[in-house]
Design an enzyme around this catalytic site. Structure first.
Site, PDB file in Angstrom:
ATOM      1  N   SER A 101      -4.039   5.020  -7.391  1.00  0.00           N
ATOM      2  CA  SER A 101      -3.437   6.354  -7.395  1.00  0.00           C
ATOM      3  C   SER A 101      -2.938   6.720  -5.996  1.00  0.00           C
ATOM      4  CB  SER A 101      -4.439   7.378  -7.921  1.00  0.00           C
ATOM      5  OG  SER A 101      -3.852   8.651  -8.037  1.00  0.00           O
TER       6      SER A 101
ATOM      7  N   ASP B 296       2.255  12.400  -7.764  1.00  0.00           N
ATOM      8  CA  ASP B 296       1.215  11.633  -7.067  1.00  0.00           C
ATOM      9  C   ASP B 296       1.539  10.141  -7.107  1.00  0.00           C
ATOM     10  OD1 ASP B 296       0.480  10.983  -9.722  1.00  0.00           O
ATOM     11  OD2 ASP B 296      -1.636  10.851  -9.170  1.00  0.00           O
TER      12      ASP B 296
ATOM     13  N   ASP C 141       0.428   7.264  -8.531  1.00  0.00           N
ATOM     14  CA  ASP C 141       0.626   6.461  -9.740  1.00  0.00           C
ATOM     15  C   ASP C 141       1.335   7.238 -10.844  1.00  0.00           C
ATOM     16  OD1 ASP C 141      -1.622   8.092 -10.078  1.00  0.00           O
ATOM     17  OD2 ASP C 141      -2.519   6.760 -11.542  1.00  0.00           O
TER      18      ASP C 141
ATOM     19  N   ASP D  87       0.753  10.165 -12.585  1.00  0.00           N
ATOM     20  CA  ASP D  87       0.145  10.822 -13.747  1.00  0.00           C
ATOM     21  C   ASP D  87      -0.157  12.294 -13.451  1.00  0.00           C
ATOM     22  OD1 ASP D  87      -2.057  10.592 -12.099  1.00  0.00           O
ATOM     23  OD2 ASP D  87      -3.313   9.537 -13.547  1.00  0.00           O
TER      24      ASP D  87
END
Length: 445
Positions: free
Chosen positions: A99, A234, A236, A238
């Site tokens: 992430s 963000d 990644d 999601d």
């Protein structure tokens, strides 16, 4: 090299690069098949330097355990969620990502076909029991999921023409451009892009829109460019935060309130998953339109479970995760973007005019305070504040409400010596007064 057990966490596997090794990825892949009995597993990855080798090792482990792999390659978590949950022949998924964490980290998240995350702790338990290769090795195929995913996201709009819309997008050097660019092209939207190049060093700012300081560049750009609104994504992809055309950001709970009101006008009685750290805007929107709040602990795993268990239509978090019935209770930032675009365009208002009613309460955002003994501070807060509160919630930390004047929540970090404080009030002056009062109280312990 022995496996570092501390990287196997409640939600995923995550640690330093020297800890999240190909050996760990292979073992996790084999354990996922053994635990779930999966016959076909989706595998994807983000842009981090070690992600290709970790993905290759995970594929090796999955196929050695006898399951087939569908390799979707570089992807966002939202694309991965769609690939896992929307295809009836898929049994589980594995994605290599850390992430928004700094470049010295990497990780692995896993899920069932339902979208329910598979715990890293559960995977460690299977690894400790021992895994063996199957007599028959699984096959590997590749799939380009992007086109089908974009087609799906476009179903969220009931507006025929969004041409002429201008958005600022701060990708934070994460994965978001992979899907947002083609989506915008299909919609005829003009993008003003900040930091679109995937770069796990995150050279411009942390790719975490839940931290208000990371929104500074997008806030400046939306005003400078005269854009309709801005989004910040963000690492990644999601999570997505929204910023109005005057450069004022929305917390995730305010965006949830916006979507909840629109949903409930169309579907009276719908259920919305919320959490104790969310502001009164969500409750106001849901109660006003005859909906039902499903309260759940903070954390995407808890929200996903609540979405499934209660058949809720919508869920969200302050951190700007958004969950939809149409996405099988999982995050899809591009679907969220189209929903918000549709709400805004139908309103006939500027974005700032649209969201201004959601800002009637003053909110401190989350304040992190270092403490040596979290339990003792929480006990003292109980002794000092609970007796005067008109409502008390202990679902996740301690939340105390004082009529409709103000409320606070204090909750402990699971991994650090921190207490997380949020205060909301019906005036800026009262919010600041109570925020400072509680921060002083906590720090004095």
């Amino acid at each position: 090299m022995p496996i570092s057990e501390e990287i196997f966490r409640a939600y995923d596997i995550r640690g330093l690069l020297e800890q999240v090794t190909p050996e760990v990825a292979k073992a996790a892949g084999m354990a996922l098949v053994r635990k779930t009995g999966a016959k076909t597993v989706i595998v994807g990855r983000d842009m981090r330097s070690t992600s290709p080798e970790l993905q290759a090792a995970a594929i090796e482990g999955i196929t050695e355990a006898g399951a087939n792999v569908i390799d979707i390659g570089l992807c966002t978590t939202s694309m991965y969620n769609f690939a896992v949950s929307s295809q009836p022949h898929v049994d589980a998924g594995l994605m290599v990502t850390a992430s928004h964490n700094p470049p010295e980290y990497n990780g692995i998240k896993m899920a069932l076909a339902s979208g329910m995350p598979v715990s890293g702790i559960e995977i460690l338990s299977v690894i400790k029991e021992g895994t063996t290769s199957s007599a028959t090795k699984g096959a590997v195929s590749e799939q380009d999921i992007l086109s089908a995913y974009i087609d799906f996201c476009l179903r969220a709009t009931d507006v025929s023409d969004l041409k002429g819309t201008k958005l600022v997008v701060d990708y934070g050097n994460g994965m978001g451009a992979l899907s947002v660019r083609p989506l915008a092209k299909r919609l005829g939207i003009t993008l003003i892009e900040l930091y679109p190049e995937p770069d796990a060093r995150f050279p411009n700012h942390e790719a975490n829109p839940a931290n208000e300081k990371n929104l500074a560049d997008a806030r400046a750009a939306v005003v400078r460019e005269g854009a309709d609104f801005a989004i910040a994504i963000d690492g990644d992809a999601d999570r997505m935060a929204f910023i109005d055309n005057e450069g004022v950001p929305l917390r995730g709970d305010q965006t949830l309130a916006l979507m909840a009101e629109d949903l409930l006008v169309k579907r009276p009685g719908a259920k919305v998953v919320s959490a104790p750290n969310q502001g009164w805007a969500v409750r106001d929107a849901v109660e006003k339109h005859g909906g039902t709040i499903v309260e759940q602990r903070i954390g995407r795993t808890f929200v996903i479970k609540a979405m499934h268990d209660t058949h809720a239509q919508l869920g969200g978090e302050v951190s700007s995760h958004f969950f939809f019935e149409e996405t099988h209770g999982l995050e899809a930032i591009d679907y969220a973007l189209v929903r918000v675009l549709s709400i805004w365009k139908r309103s006939g208002k500027t974005f700032a005019e649209l969201v201004r009613p959601l800002r009637q309460y003053a909110n401190s955002w989350e304040v992190n305070i270092h403490v040596a003994d979290k339990a003792s501070v929480l006990a003292r807060l109980e002794e000092t504040y609970v007796s005067a509160a008109t409502a008390v919630n202990r679902l996740d930390g301690l939340r105390c409400e004082f009529d409709r004047d103000w409320w606070f929540i204090v909750r402990p970090s699971n991994t650090e010596p921190l207490l997380r404080l949020t205060v909301e009030a019906n005036s800026q002056e009262l919010m600041e007064q109570k925020r400072d009062e509680l921060a002083t109280f906590i720090q004095a312990m």
